[in-house]
Write a protein that holds these residues in place. Structure first.
Motif, short mmCIF file in Angstrom:
data_model
loop_
_atom_site.label_atom_id
_atom_site.label_comp_id
_atom_site.label_asym_id
_atom_site.label_seq_id
_atom_site.Cartn_x
_atom_site.Cartn_y
_atom_site.Cartn_z
N VAL A 1 0.84 -1.21 0.00
CA VAL A 1 0.00 0.00 0.00
C VAL A 1 0.87 1.25 0.00
O VAL A 1 0.54 2.25 -0.65
N LEU B 1 2.17 2.25 -3.38
CA LEU B 1 1.09 2.76 -4.21
C LEU B 1 0.70 4.19 -3.83
O LEU B 1 -0.07 4.83 -4.54
N LEU C 1 -4.15 7.73 -6.95
CA LEU C 1 -3.93 6.41 -7.55
C LEU C 1 -4.96 6.17 -8.65
O LEU C 1 -4.64 5.68 -9.72
N SER D 1 -4.04 5.56 -2.42
CA SER D 1 -4.08 4.13 -2.04
C SER D 1 -4.69 3.97 -0.64
O SER D 1 -5.31 2.95 -0.34
#
Length: 257
Positions: A70, A73, A219, A225
């Motif tokens: 995560v 991202l 994202l 994210s």
């Protein structure tokens, strides 16, 4: 160069300066585990000690993977320049909780445990988060957990001469309130596993909202994210959220009816 001598908090060791964050990060894990075993003492646990160890292993491995997945991202623009060092240094508690959740569920399926296992971890998780967030707060702008510039009265100079939302301070206050809330629920009759689900929903809701006060990279659909992780949790616990909402509504109707 920091313009605020208070941030980041550092200590000197053999002529080198280090962030206190590393100490708080270690303390959060140690103290969280000790509190878990303290709370577990004297309680009848339907899950055997051996299976508990497997579950904890699943949680740690899942958290290790999820926290980094995560985190990377969060900066999709850097994905093409990803290195092992960047991957190792990147981590976020949202990914850790998400990965830990699925690590636990996977291990439970493998070892054949069908009982909810999260309630025992609620208080240790919250206390560990508080300690860890004190460490993040001490980093100032040396870690990307600071907020957007603000003229709001709580704005703080976290090291760059700009008054910003002290996101980690907000989170510490929220976690303390959460600890008090679960203490209030201590004697309330709830289904096994509901306390952990409630913790996840409330914490992810807070992180979803507070994310808008941080500088973040989109994202998808202008959401980060962290936002998407929170939305995933809301969907994952959809039946629980619906049940709790209906139960609360029914109680309020009876109370005022």
């Amino acid at each position: 160069m920091s313009t605020n001598p208070l941030f980041p908090f550092k200590f000197q060791f053999f002529g080198e300066y280090y962030h206190y964050h590393y100490i708080f990060e270690t303390l959060s894990f140690i103290i969280g585990v000790r509190i878990y075993y303290y709370l577990k003492k004297g309680k009848l646990d339907p899950i055997s000690d051996e299976n508990r160890l497997w579950i904890m292993l699943g949680a740690m491995l899942g958290a290790l993977i999820g926290s980094r997945f995560v985190a990377i991202l969060e900066t999709p623009s850097q994905l093409n320049h990803l290195t092992f060092l960047t991957l190792y240094q990147s981590k976020t508690i949202i990914g850790g909780l998400l990965g830990g959740l699925f690590g636990v569920e996977l291990i439970k399926k493998i070892i054949g445990v069908n009982i909810a296992s999260g309630d025992l971890y609620v208080t240790p998780i919250i206390i560990a988060l508080i300690i860890g967030r004190i460490g993040c707060f001490s980093m100032g702008i040396d870690e990307p957990t600071y907020g957007l510039p603000t003229t709001f009265f709580v704005g703080m100079d976290l090291g760059d001469g700009i008054k910003r939302h002290p996101i980690m301070f907000y989170e510490i206050l929220f976690l303390i309130a959460l600890l008090m809330f679960f203490s209030f629920l201590k004697n309330k009759v709830m289904l096994n596993g509901d306390r952990f689900k409630l913790l996840m929903v409330l914490y992810f809701l807070f992180r979803f909202l507070i994310e808008f006060l941080k500088p973040y990279e989109s994202l998808f659909l202008n959401l980060s994210s962290i936002h998407w992780s929170a939305l995933f949790i809301f969907l994952y616990y959809y039946k629980f959220i619906k049940r709790i909402f209906k139960s609360t509504l029914t109680e309020k109707t009876k109370e005022y009816g």
